[in-house]
Design a protein around this motif. Structure first.
Motif, mmCIF file in Angstrom:
data_model
loop_
_atom_site.group_PDB
_atom_site.id
_atom_site.type_symbol
_atom_site.label_atom_id
_atom_site.label_comp_id
_atom_site.label_asym_id
_atom_site.label_seq_id
_atom_site.Cartn_x
_atom_site.Cartn_y
_atom_site.Cartn_z
ATOM 1 N N ASP A 85 -19.013 -5.253 1.128
ATOM 2 C CA ASP A 85 -18.170 -5.700 2.248
ATOM 3 C C ASP A 85 -16.745 -6.002 1.774
ATOM 4 O OD1 ASP A 85 -20.286 -5.469 3.978
ATOM 5 O OD2 ASP A 85 -20.770 -7.604 3.990
ATOM 6 N N HIS A 86 -16.625 -6.570 0.583
ATOM 7 C CA HIS A 86 -15.285 -6.856 0.050
ATOM 8 C C HIS A 86 -14.523 -5.560 -0.223
ATOM 9 C CE1 HIS A 86 -15.824 -11.094 0.016
ATOM 10 N NE2 HIS A 86 -16.751 -11.110 -0.921
ATOM 11 N N ALA A 87 -15.234 -4.528 -0.649
ATOM 12 C CA ALA A 87 -14.592 -3.226 -0.845
ATOM 13 C C ALA A 87 -14.049 -2.695 0.483
ATOM 14 C CB ALA A 87 -15.579 -2.227 -1.448
ATOM 15 N N LYS A 135 -9.449 -1.750 4.251
ATOM 16 C CA LYS A 135 -8.709 -2.092 5.475
ATOM 17 C C LYS A 135 -7.265 -2.423 5.145
ATOM 18 C CE LYS A 135 -12.619 -3.930 8.163
ATOM 19 N NZ LYS A 135 -13.232 -5.171 8.720
ATOM 20 N N ILE A 136 -7.064 -3.188 4.080
ATOM 21 C CA ILE A 136 -5.701 -3.556 3.691
ATOM 22 C C ILE A 136 -4.919 -2.320 3.252
ATOM 23 C CG2 ILE A 136 -4.385 -4.742 1.879
ATOM 24 C CD1 ILE A 136 -6.321 -7.078 2.202
ATOM 25 N N LYS A 155 -1.077 -9.640 1.939
ATOM 26 C CA LYS A 155 -2.186 -8.672 1.888
ATOM 27 C C LYS A 155 -2.694 -8.490 0.454
ATOM 28 C CE LYS A 155 -1.216 -5.882 6.013
ATOM 29 N NZ LYS A 155 -0.314 -6.802 6.694
ATOM 30 N N LEU A 156 -1.772 -8.417 -0.504
ATOM 31 C CA LEU A 156 -2.180 -8.243 -1.896
ATOM 32 C C LEU A 156 -2.893 -9.492 -2.425
ATOM 33 C CD1 LEU A 156 0.888 -6.341 -3.383
ATOM 34 C CD2 LEU A 156 -1.343 -5.414 -2.732
ATOM 35 N N LEU A 157 -2.488 -10.659 -1.929
ATOM 36 C CA LEU A 157 -3.192 -11.881 -2.308
ATOM 37 C C LEU A 157 -4.634 -11.856 -1.802
ATOM 38 C CD1 LEU A 157 -0.519 -14.686 -1.718
ATOM 39 C CD2 LEU A 157 -1.342 -13.790 -3.900
#
Length: 216
Positions: free
Chosen positions: A95-97, A102-103, A182-184
């Motif tokens: 799910d994190h992938a 999405k980002i 987003k990168l954070l």
């Protein structure tokens, strides 16, 4: 009965290794798609996550059948119960992938504020943690599990570096604010991947020793 149970447990090992490899791959693809701004690769993540979800359901069904039909005792039961917990962590890593993908799609073709260095390093360490943790499960090796869990600290340190760098860029120029946030989030997702893998390592130690421990 013992021989049949051993065969089923061997198949469980194979399926867990397969699911772990799928999770390693999806993390690699998610971060690669971000680093290279490969939007088509990012879209593939969704399909691969569906396959991971299906694998989780298959392993869960097999584990429940083992408990119901084979009535395993002691260490065998802990092994099956641990597998049920492990697949939940692996599914959440998938799910994190998806969140990273999405980002990537949200950033699109917008130029990155800087070449990504530490985020790919975080992903590489997390992938190694996953691989080692599954090796530890199959070999019932708590030393490998501990070694994998200790790598979580490396991921945490890199995440701190990402936070500091992003804030430096935002302070220099507010145009980086949206992308920086987003990168954070990407860094946070990878940090959570390492946390889930540490959970897996703790469950492996419980499986082997019967003792619940908290690592890091």
């Amino acid at each position: 009965m013992r021989e049949h149970l051993d065969q089923q447990l061997t198949r469980l090992n194979h399926d867990l290794i397969k699911m772990g490899a799928m999770v390693e791959t999806i993390i690699d693809k998610a971060v690669t798609s971000l680093k290279n701004q490969d939007l088509e690769l990012a879209k593939e993540i969704y399909t691969e996550d569906d396959a991971i979800d299906e694998m989780e359901l298959k392993i869960e069904k097999d584990c429940l059948n083992l408990i119901a039909l084979q009535q395993p005792m002691a260490k065998d039961l802990r092994r099956i119960a641990s597998a049920l917990k492990i697949i939940t962590d692996l599914e959440r890593i998938g799910d994190h992938a998806v969140n990273i993908a999405k980002i990537t799609l949200e950033i699109g073709n917008e130029s990155l504020m800087k070449p990504l260095i530490d985020i790919p390093k975080m992903a590489e360490i997390a992938q190694n943690m996953i691989k080692l943790s599954l090796d530890a499960f199959v070999n019932q090796d708590i030393e490998i599990a501990k070694r994998a869990a200790e790598m979580d600290e490396e991921v945490d340190k890199l995440y701190d570096t990402v936070i500091n760098e992003v804030f430096q860029y935002i302070q220099k120029d507010s145009k980086f604010l949206n992308q920086g946030i987003k990168l954070l989030f990407v860094g946070r997702y990878l940090e959570r991947v390492a946390d889930h893998t540490t959970n897996i390592c703790e469950r492996i130690i419980y499986m082997v020793t019967g003792e619940r421990v908290e690592i890091n």
